[in-house]
Design a protein around this motif. Structure first.
Motif, PDB file in Angstrom:
ATOM      1  N   MET A 164     -20.001 -33.250  46.041  1.00 13.39           N
ATOM      2  CA  MET A 164     -18.577 -33.254  45.722  1.00 13.39           C
ATOM      3  C   MET A 164     -18.449 -32.783  44.359  1.00 13.39           C
ATOM      4  O   MET A 164     -19.236 -32.765  43.724  1.00 13.39           O
ATOM      5  N   PHE A 165     -17.411 -32.321  44.092  1.00 10.22           N
ATOM      6  CA  PHE A 165     -16.855 -31.651  42.790  1.00 10.22           C
ATOM      7  C   PHE A 165     -17.541 -30.391  42.542  1.00 10.22           C
ATOM      8  O   PHE A 165     -17.852 -29.941  41.593  1.00 10.22           O
ATOM      9  N   SER A 166     -18.057 -29.595  43.739  1.00 13.31           N
ATOM     10  CA  SER A 166     -18.851 -28.349  43.559  1.00 13.31           C
ATOM     11  C   SER A 166     -17.740 -27.135  43.888  1.00 13.31           C
ATOM     12  O   SER A 166     -18.192 -25.962  43.770  1.00 13.31           O
ATOM     13  N   ILE A 217     -21.426 -29.445  38.259  1.00 11.98           N
ATOM     14  CA  ILE A 217     -22.133 -29.665  36.951  1.00 11.98           C
ATOM     15  C   ILE A 217     -22.461 -31.013  37.064  1.00 11.98           C
ATOM     16  O   ILE A 217     -21.650 -32.124  37.053  1.00 11.98           O
ATOM     17  N   CYS A 218     -23.611 -31.466  36.565  1.00 12.83           N
ATOM     18  CA  CYS A 218     -24.102 -32.832  36.434  1.00 12.83           C
ATOM     19  C   CYS A 218     -23.356 -33.608  35.441  1.00 12.83           C
ATOM     20  O   CYS A 218     -23.324 -33.280  34.329  1.00 12.83           O
ATOM     21  N   MET A 219     -22.837 -34.695  35.831  1.00 11.80           N
ATOM     22  CA  MET A 219     -21.826 -35.407  34.779  1.00 11.80           C
ATOM     23  C   MET A 219     -22.639 -36.226  33.959  1.00 11.80           C
ATOM     24  O   MET A 219     -21.866 -36.917  33.243  1.00 11.80           O
ATOM     25  N   ILE A 238     -27.098 -27.941  36.514  1.00  6.36           N
ATOM     26  CA  ILE A 238     -26.442 -27.890  37.675  1.00  6.36           C
ATOM     27  C   ILE A 238     -26.732 -28.875  38.740  1.00  6.36           C
ATOM     28  O   ILE A 238     -27.833 -29.394  38.709  1.00  6.36           O
ATOM     29  N   ALA A 239     -25.743 -29.430  39.318  1.00  4.35           N
ATOM     30  CA  ALA A 239     -25.559 -30.366  40.355  1.00  4.35           C
ATOM     31  C   ALA A 239     -25.725 -30.026  42.030  1.00  4.35           C
ATOM     32  O   ALA A 239     -24.809 -29.389  42.084  1.00  4.35           O
ATOM     33  N   SER A 240     -26.655 -30.738  42.463  1.00  3.05           N
ATOM     34  CA  SER A 240     -26.372 -30.532  44.044  1.00  3.05           C
ATOM     35  C   SER A 240     -26.375 -31.858  45.003  1.00  3.05           C
ATOM     36  O   SER A 240     -26.064 -31.836  46.097  1.00  3.05           O
ATOM     37  N   HIS A 241     -26.517 -32.969  43.954  1.00  2.00           N
ATOM     38  CA  HIS A 241     -26.239 -34.329  44.557  1.00  2.00           C
ATOM     39  C   HIS A 241     -25.058 -35.204  44.160  1.00  2.00           C
ATOM     40  O   HIS A 241     -24.458 -34.833  43.245  1.00  2.00           O
ATOM     41  N   THR A 242     -24.514 -36.140  45.300  1.00  2.00           N
ATOM     42  CA  THR A 242     -23.378 -36.801  45.129  1.00  2.00           C
ATOM     43  C   THR A 242     -23.874 -38.223  44.767  1.00  2.00           C
ATOM     44  O   THR A 242     -24.204 -38.838  45.662  1.00  2.00           O
ATOM     45  N   ALA A 270     -21.080 -36.134  40.758  1.00  2.00           N
ATOM     46  CA  ALA A 270     -22.267 -35.013  40.829  1.00  2.00           C
ATOM     47  C   ALA A 270     -23.175 -35.231  39.961  1.00  2.00           C
ATOM     48  O   ALA A 270     -23.000 -35.398  38.734  1.00  2.00           O
ATOM     49  N   ARG A 271     -24.469 -35.203  40.537  1.00  2.53           N
ATOM     50  CA  ARG A 271     -25.640 -35.164  39.567  1.00  2.53           C
ATOM     51  C   ARG A 271     -26.640 -34.227  39.886  1.00  2.53           C
ATOM     52  O   ARG A 271     -26.889 -33.893  41.048  1.00  2.53           O
TER      53      ARG A 271
END
Ligand code: ZN
Length: 197
Positions: A19-21, A145-147, A152-156, A176-177
């Motif tokens: 999400m948010f990517s 982007i990891c909140m 860089i974030a690829s997990h929700t 996003a994390r």
């Protein structure tokens, strides 16, 4: 940045990420470019996803194009007759038949653009996405982007603890994390709730 192949045959593109990517922004960008090229385009989304507007596909930054909500994947075939480009947003919510539908469209010389979440909030592959990634010619993984740490974030990550895989929400419910911050959050949740995942 994805550049459109110049050919008249059908093919399948998948845009995936957390999400948010920016998945929907990228889908909208590609559809707008196809419109400029005078291609006949249609955008579909699962009827379940009515977060912003029933007949539009709207990205988190409110960029929008008209879209058609469908109950099941097979509806896309009958509704898209005559289209050069079929775009499908939030593909993770469709049943497994979406894979076969995309193959049939591509065989009928349609360019298929699919966007979806590749992982659910547990970090597991989401619904039909693994199948879609396998059959696609072109795969674009976009990153948020990891909140927590700005990497860089690829997990929700789901901030509220429960076991519903499909729960529609926004920043109130998800963030996003990166893998590291995702793992830290999940382990904190396990400690809090003694959940099995
Ligand atoms: Zn992080």
């Amino acid at each position: 940045m994805f550049t459109e192949p110049q050919k008249e045959r059908g093919w399948i593109e998948v845009i995936c990420g957390s999400m948010f990517s920016g998945k929907t922004e990228e889908l909208i960008r590609r559809v707008k470019r196809a419109n400029i090229a005078n291609r006949q385009t249609m955008i579909f989304k699962p009827a379940i996803d009515v977060r912003y507007a029933e007949h539009e596909v709207v990205s988190h930054d409110r960029n929008s194009l008209e879209s058609i909500p469908v109950e099941q994947a097979s509806d896309i075939l009958s509704l898209s007759v005559g289209c050069d480009v079929v775009a499908i947003d939030e593909a993770q919510f469709f049943d497994e038949r979406i894979v076969e539908i995309c193959v049939r469209l591509a065989r009928d010389k349609v360019r298929v653009i699919v966007a979806g979440l590749d992982m659910d909030f547990r970090g597991n592959p989401f619904g039909p996405m693994p199948g879609l990634l396998s059959i696609a010619e072109y795969v674009t993984k976009v990153h948020a982007i990891c909140m927590q740490c700005g990497d860089i974030a690829s997990h929700t990550y789901k901030k509220i603890i429960n076991e519903q895989t499909v729960e529609l929400g926004e920043r109130d419910l998800y963030e996003a994390r990166c893998r590291n911050c995702f793992n830290e959050g999940m382990s904190w949740q396990r400690d809090q709730m003694k959940l099995p995942f």
